[in-house]
Design a protein around this motif. Sequence first.
Motif, PDB file in Angstrom:
ATOM      1  N   GLY A 119      46.054  67.969  37.228  1.00 56.92           N
ATOM      2  CA  GLY A 119      46.373  66.759  36.471  1.00 56.92           C
ATOM      3  C   GLY A 119      47.787  66.242  36.670  1.00 56.92           C
ATOM      4  N   GLU A 120      48.562  66.896  37.525  1.00 58.25           N
ATOM      5  CA  GLU A 120      49.957  66.482  37.724  1.00 58.25           C
ATOM      6  C   GLU A 120      50.185  65.951  39.137  1.00 58.25           C
ATOM      7  N   TYR A 121      49.396  64.964  39.508  1.00 54.55           N
ATOM      8  CA  TYR A 121      49.562  64.264  40.780  1.00 54.55           C
ATOM      9  C   TYR A 121      49.496  62.774  40.488  1.00 54.55           C
ATOM     10  N   ASP A 122      50.502  62.035  40.932  1.00 53.70           N
ATOM     11  CA  ASP A 122      50.518  60.588  40.738  1.00 53.70           C
ATOM     12  C   ASP A 122      50.774  59.903  42.069  1.00 53.70           C
ATOM     13  N   ASP A 123      49.922  58.941  42.410  1.00 50.80           N
ATOM     14  CA  ASP A 123      50.052  58.169  43.638  1.00 50.80           C
ATOM     15  C   ASP A 123      50.599  56.788  43.281  1.00 50.80           C
ATOM     16  N   TYR A 124      51.932  56.689  43.303  1.00 50.09           N
ATOM     17  CA  TYR A 124      52.573  55.400  43.052  1.00 50.09           C
ATOM     18  C   TYR A 124      52.760  54.615  44.344  1.00 50.09           C
ATOM     19  N   ILE A 125      52.243  55.119  45.463  1.00 46.71           N
ATOM     20  CA  ILE A 125      52.261  54.339  46.703  1.00 46.71           C
ATOM     21  C   ILE A 125      51.080  53.371  46.677  1.00 46.71           C
ATOM     22  N   SER A 126      49.893  53.912  46.414  1.00 48.75           N
ATOM     23  CA  SER A 126      48.705  53.057  46.329  1.00 48.75           C
ATOM     24  C   SER A 126      48.696  52.233  45.049  1.00 48.75           C
ATOM     25  N   ASN A 127      49.306  52.776  43.993  1.00 51.43           N
ATOM     26  CA  ASN A 127      49.355  52.116  42.682  1.00 51.43           C
ATOM     27  C   ASN A 127      50.808  52.062  42.204  1.00 51.43           C
ATOM     28  N   PRO A 128      51.621  51.143  42.766  1.00 53.73           N
ATOM     29  CA  PRO A 128      53.036  51.085  42.381  1.00 53.73           C
ATOM     30  C   PRO A 128      53.218  50.794  40.890  1.00 53.73           C
ATOM     31  N   LYS A 129      54.337  51.281  40.344  1.00 60.36           N
ATOM     32  CA  LYS A 129      54.667  50.958  38.954  1.00 60.36           C
ATOM     33  C   LYS A 129      55.014  49.469  38.872  1.00 60.36           C
ATOM     34  N   ARG A 130      55.034  48.926  37.666  1.00 61.75           N
ATOM     35  CA  ARG A 130      55.342  47.497  37.487  1.00 61.75           C
ATOM     36  C   ARG A 130      56.683  47.109  38.087  1.00 61.75           C
ATOM     37  N   SER A 131      57.622  48.041  38.102  1.00 62.28           N
ATOM     38  CA  SER A 131      58.953  47.770  38.654  1.00 62.28           C
ATOM     39  C   SER A 131      58.945  47.688  40.176  1.00 62.28           C
ATOM     40  N   GLY A 132      57.816  48.081  40.792  1.00 61.65           N
ATOM     41  CA  GLY A 132      57.733  48.115  42.248  1.00 61.65           C
ATOM     42  C   GLY A 132      57.972  49.509  42.807  1.00 61.65           C
ATOM     43  N   TYR A 133      58.248  50.461  41.922  1.00 56.01           N
ATOM     44  CA  TYR A 133      58.512  51.842  42.343  1.00 56.01           C
ATOM     45  C   TYR A 133      57.312  52.419  43.073  1.00 56.01           C
ATOM     46  N   GLN A 134      57.586  53.053  44.236  1.00 54.23           N
ATOM     47  CA  GLN A 134      56.535  53.698  45.023  1.00 54.23           C
ATOM     48  C   GLN A 134      56.974  55.098  45.408  1.00 54.23           C
ATOM     49  N   SER A 135      56.079  56.059  45.246  1.00 60.12           N
ATOM     50  CA  SER A 135      56.344  57.449  45.603  1.00 60.12           C
ATOM     51  C   SER A 135      55.088  58.245  45.285  1.00 60.12           C
ATOM     52  N   LEU A 136      54.976  59.415  45.867  1.00 59.18           N
ATOM     53  CA  LEU A 136      53.936  60.362  45.476  1.00 59.18           C
ATOM     54  C   LEU A 136      54.613  61.452  44.668  1.00 59.18           C
ATOM     55  N   HIS A 137      54.059  61.795  43.522  1.00 60.99           N
ATOM     56  CA  HIS A 137      54.600  62.863  42.688  1.00 60.99           C
ATOM     57  C   HIS A 137      53.532  63.931  42.532  1.00 60.99           C
ATOM     58  N   THR A 138      53.926  65.171  42.699  1.00 60.84           N
ATOM     59  CA  THR A 138      53.019  66.275  42.443  1.00 60.84           C
ATOM     60  C   THR A 138      53.808  67.427  41.853  1.00 60.84           C
ATOM     61  N   ALA A 139      53.227  68.097  40.889  1.00 63.77           N
ATOM     62  CA  ALA A 139      53.861  69.277  40.299  1.00 63.77           C
ATOM     63  C   ALA A 139      53.147  70.518  40.817  1.00 63.77           C
ATOM     64  N   VAL A 140      53.946  71.525  41.100  1.00 63.30           N
ATOM     65  CA  VAL A 140      53.415  72.791  41.618  1.00 63.30           C
ATOM     66  C   VAL A 140      54.081  73.939  40.872  1.00 63.30           C
ATOM     67  N   ILE A 141      53.520  75.117  41.063  1.00 64.48           N
ATOM     68  CA  ILE A 141      54.153  76.333  40.548  1.00 64.48           C
ATOM     69  C   ILE A 141      55.074  76.833  41.660  1.00 64.48           C
ATOM     70  N   GLY A 142      56.371  76.891  41.384  1.00 64.22           N
ATOM     71  CA  GLY A 142      57.339  77.332  42.378  1.00 64.22           C
ATOM     72  C   GLY A 142      57.246  78.830  42.621  1.00 64.22           C
ATOM     73  N   PRO A 143      57.995  79.321  43.604  1.00 61.96           N
ATOM     74  CA  PRO A 143      57.935  80.747  43.939  1.00 61.96           C
ATOM     75  C   PRO A 143      58.429  81.653  42.814  1.00 61.96           C
ATOM     76  N   ASP A 144      59.186  81.085  41.874  1.00 59.56           N
ATOM     77  CA  ASP A 144      59.676  81.861  40.742  1.00 59.56           C
ATOM     78  C   ASP A 144      58.756  81.749  39.531  1.00 59.56           C
ATOM     79  N   GLY A 145      57.608  81.077  39.703  1.00 57.34           N
ATOM     80  CA  GLY A 145      56.643  80.938  38.616  1.00 57.34           C
ATOM     81  C   GLY A 145      56.895  79.765  37.693  1.00 57.34           C
ATOM     82  N   ALA A 146      57.973  79.020  37.920  1.00 56.15           N
ATOM     83  CA  ALA A 146      58.298  77.873  37.071  1.00 56.15           C
ATOM     84  C   ALA A 146      57.805  76.580  37.717  1.00 56.15           C
ATOM     85  N   LEU A 147      57.613  75.561  36.884  1.00 61.87           N
ATOM     86  CA  LEU A 147      57.160  74.268  37.381  1.00 61.87           C
ATOM     87  C   LEU A 147      58.204  73.629  38.288  1.00 61.87           C
ATOM     88  N   LEU A 148      57.725  72.903  39.282  1.00 60.52           N
ATOM     89  CA  LEU A 148      58.581  72.204  40.231  1.00 60.52           C
ATOM     90  C   LEU A 148      57.860  70.931  40.640  1.00 60.52           C
TER      91      LEU A 148
END
Length: 195
Positions: A119-148
């Motif tokens: 549930g922590e993946y956002d495609d702002y390239i295909s669906n830009p924010k109203r401001s025009g912001y574009q990027s792909l965001h994804t959250a993963v579990i880092g090697p230390d077990g914490a969110l990244l």
Amino acid sequence: AGLGSDAAARGVADAQMGGASLEASLEALRLCRDTTLRSLQLDALAPGLRVDIKGRLKSAYSTHLKMRRKKVGFTQVCDARALRVVVGEPGVQPGTRDEVIACFDLVTAIHKLYRPVPGEYDDYISNPKRSGYQSLHTAVIGPDGALLEFQVRTRAMHHAAEFGDAAHWLYKDFIADAEELEKEAESEKTESKVE
């Protein structure tokens, strides 16, 4: 001035990082950056394209606002630590076709390196924010077990996000502060009516 001493500042930063030291959090970001770069080179995911990866820790103030806004604890803030992957050369947004395709390929590679958070993946390239912001965001579990969080974008998207109309740093804290003050004022009105 503010906190009074370096030790106090480190204590606040450590508390913000969920008990992990600031140094440990920065080291985890460096490790993820280096691992990701090695993987990109080995898999040739962005052939002929410039790829830069930089880490950042969200400020304590921004983290606090997000925790209050979303009503979550620190360990549930996915972007308290982030790696930003910027692909390609400066140019017209959104970037070249190859740069945009490389962004999606890089997210796939990131998901093979680290366990994605459902549930922590956002495609702002295909669906830009109203401001025009574009990027792909994804959250993963880092090697230390914490969110990244990984933010993957073309250099043209990055330039727009940092300096153009999508530059949220220009207004984000101002809007968040105004909304917070408005909520507090409403809360005070409600409390005074009850009394």
